[in-house]
Design an enzyme around this catalytic site. Structure first.
Site, mmCIF file in Angstrom:
data_model
loop_
_atom_site.group_PDB
_atom_site.id
_atom_site.type_symbol
_atom_site.label_atom_id
_atom_site.label_comp_id
_atom_site.label_asym_id
_atom_site.label_seq_id
_atom_site.Cartn_x
_atom_site.Cartn_y
_atom_site.Cartn_z
ATOM 1 N N GLU A 88 0.841 -1.207 0.000
ATOM 2 C CA GLU A 88 0.000 0.000 0.000
ATOM 3 C C GLU A 88 0.876 1.257 0.000
ATOM 4 O O GLU A 88 1.695 1.463 0.899
ATOM 5 C CB GLU A 88 -0.920 -0.028 1.229
ATOM 6 C CG GLU A 88 -1.991 1.039 1.177
ATOM 7 C CD GLU A 88 -2.991 0.920 2.322
ATOM 8 O OE1 GLU A 88 -3.295 -0.214 2.745
ATOM 9 O OE2 GLU A 88 -3.449 1.963 2.799
ATOM 10 N N LYS A 283 -7.465 -1.791 11.309
ATOM 11 C CA LYS A 283 -6.792 -2.128 10.039
ATOM 12 C C LYS A 283 -5.604 -1.195 9.838
ATOM 13 O O LYS A 283 -4.542 -1.597 9.371
ATOM 14 C CB LYS A 283 -7.790 -2.035 8.884
ATOM 15 C CG LYS A 283 -7.290 -2.562 7.556
ATOM 16 C CD LYS A 283 -6.562 -1.531 6.730
ATOM 17 C CE LYS A 283 -6.172 -2.096 5.368
ATOM 18 N NZ LYS A 283 -5.341 -1.171 4.594
HETATM 19 C C1 MEV Z 1 -5.989 2.504 5.113
HETATM 20 O O1 MEV Z 1 -5.178 1.446 4.725
HETATM 21 C C2 MEV Z 1 -6.056 2.604 6.611
HETATM 22 C C3 MEV Z 1 -7.017 3.652 7.165
HETATM 23 O O2 MEV Z 1 -8.328 3.427 6.650
HETATM 24 C C4 MEV Z 1 -7.022 3.512 8.653
HETATM 25 C C5 MEV Z 1 -8.062 4.353 9.362
HETATM 26 O O3 MEV Z 1 -9.090 4.656 8.782
HETATM 27 O O4 MEV Z 1 -7.803 4.647 10.558
HETATM 28 C C6 MEV Z 1 -6.616 5.037 6.752
#
Ligand code: MEV
Length: 441
Positions: A88, A283
């Protein structure tokens, strides 16, 4: 409509070349091109390639993921450069940014709270619980003694079986009992050690029951269903924390630190009470955790399973991190279960895993737990900071821009023009494509 999808028998017996040819012919309209793509990722060093081939069954090629470095992680007063394996775009940049931010505000304070692992022998017994308990009490020492061959090396390293108890689960499932064992596995993740101990315990249990004079023949016939470690490790917990005076949070994009701190605490509260948000929030933590777990050759599926079970331990899925403002001090912390190893498994086999561990200063498993937790917290801070200020897409799409340009095979000139344009404009997939098309007209 897809092409042929024939079943194949004896695939594992085919040579690597034959496997590749079968896949190429079976699934690709241009098999020669498919073979070339597969082979493009082979390593030119045949020995190194063989090493990778032999990690799993039916290897046809290597699957690359980037290994990046997030430097400037100040953890308990020591700087770490953290190796991260992740696809990512924005994750490493976000971790590095958060690490740098906290390095000038005291850094990360981390602590391993406990390191206990768990394994169970699941079995069925047809007699009464009292009979079984009495049998277990009389046999427990012999069961443990029978594992000594397996445990003696671990004991030398300060580990081994910590406890063994009988658990009655018959209220939930008829005849179902467990041998519930806890383990200390020091610097190894311990899966093989634990499973070997459990299988020996199960074998000894079955044999002892067979020869136990007070059991009837039905009771002697105790059925071992399975013996396996648990990836739920609620007593293998590491804590990472950052903290500073609220006003010290100020920097270029945080003009009002009090407002920023309050919003961040609010965002965490939302994740604490709202499972839909908690999953995404966690996540974000796992973006950091998994990347280091992977880079250091650890089992990210085990970590994922254990972490999310832990996040639900109170009966509702909730945030792994917490935040508060007290007496003008902002504190943000995470507590997560991490069963990690820095010896055994891939750690001395995979050259890049070895390197990653060297970059981290050859940590013990406990030290690695702390680095991983700090990276998870950094990632969470970076995400919440973006979410509560600019929104996530600004940074994310900036990093993703390159992927879109690669997808459209943009030339160097196009890249320059596009980069200059998006210095001042918000990146979106559509706007990048539109600009590329405009430039190409
Ligand atoms: C993206 O990989 C992770 C996020 O969605 C985490 C969050 O929303 O805290 C940005």
């Amino acid at each position: 409509m897809s092409m042929n999808t024939n079943a194949v028998s004896g695939f594992s017996k085919l040579s690597k070349e034959e496997k590749i040819n079968w896949i190429a012919n079976e699934y690709f309209a241009q098999p020669t091109k498919a073979v070339a793509t597969i082979k493009q990722y082979w390593n030119s060093d045949a020995k190194l390639q063989q090493l990778h081939d032999e990690f799993i069954e039916n290897t046809i090629t290597n699957f690359y993921l980037p290994l990046g470095i997030a430097p400037n992680f100040l953890i308990n007063g020591r700087y770490y450069s953290v190796p991260m394996v992740i696809e990512e775009s924005s994750v490493v940049a976000a971790a590095a940014k958060a690490a740098k931010f906290w390095s000038t505000r005291g850094g990360f304070k981390t602590m391993v709270l406990n390191t206990e692992k768990i394994g169970q022998v699941h079995f069925l017994f047809k007699g009464t619980t009292a009979q079984l308990q009495s049998f277990f009490d009389k046999t427990k020492d012999a069961l443990l003694a029978a594992t000594e061959n397996i445990t003696k090396n671990m004991q030398k390293r300060g580990g081994g079986i910590l406890s063994l108890e009988l658990r009655d689960k018959t209220a939930e499932l008829p005849h179902y009992y467990q041998l519930h064992a806890t383990f200390e596995t020091k610097d190894s993740m311990g899966a093989n050690f634990i499973n070997s101990c459990l299988e020996q315990l199960a074998k000894s249990l079955k044999e002892a029951a067979l020869h136990y004079a007070d059991f009837s023949s039905a009771e002697k016939d105790l059925t071992v269903v399975m013996s396996i470690l648990s990836n739920y490790v609620p007593n293998c917990i590491v804590r990472a924390e950052v903290s500073c005076k609220v006003e010290e949070l100020a920097e270029k994009k945080i003009e009002n630190p009090q407002e920023f701190a309050e919003k961040l605490v609010q965002a965490v509260r939302i994740a604490e009470i709202e499972p839909f948000r908690a999953v995404t929030h966690n996540k974000g933590i796992m973006n950091g955790v998994d990347a280091v777990v992977l880079a250091t050759g650890n089992d990210f599926r085990a970590v994922e399973a254990g972490v999310h079970a832990y996040a639900s331990r109170c009966g509702r899925y909730s945030s792994l991190s917490h935040a508060q403002i007290e007496n003008g001090i902002f504190t943000f912390w995470v507590e997560i279960p991490l069963a990690l190893g820095t010896v055994g498994g891939l750690t001395s086999l995979h050259p890049l895993v070895k390197m990653a561990l060297e970059i981290l200063g050859k940590p013990s498993a406990s030290e690695l737990m702390q680095v991983v937790a700090a990276t998870g917290l950094a990632q969470n801070f970076a995400a919440l900071r973006s979410l509560t200020t600019t929104g996530i897409q600004e940074g994310h799409m900036k990093m993703h821009l390159n992927n879109i340009l690669n997808q459209y095979q943009a030339t160097a000139d196009e890249r320059k023009t596009i980069a200059a344009y998006f210095e001042k404009h918000t990146v979106s997939h559509a706007s990048v494509v539109e600009l590329i098309e405009k430039l190409r007209k």
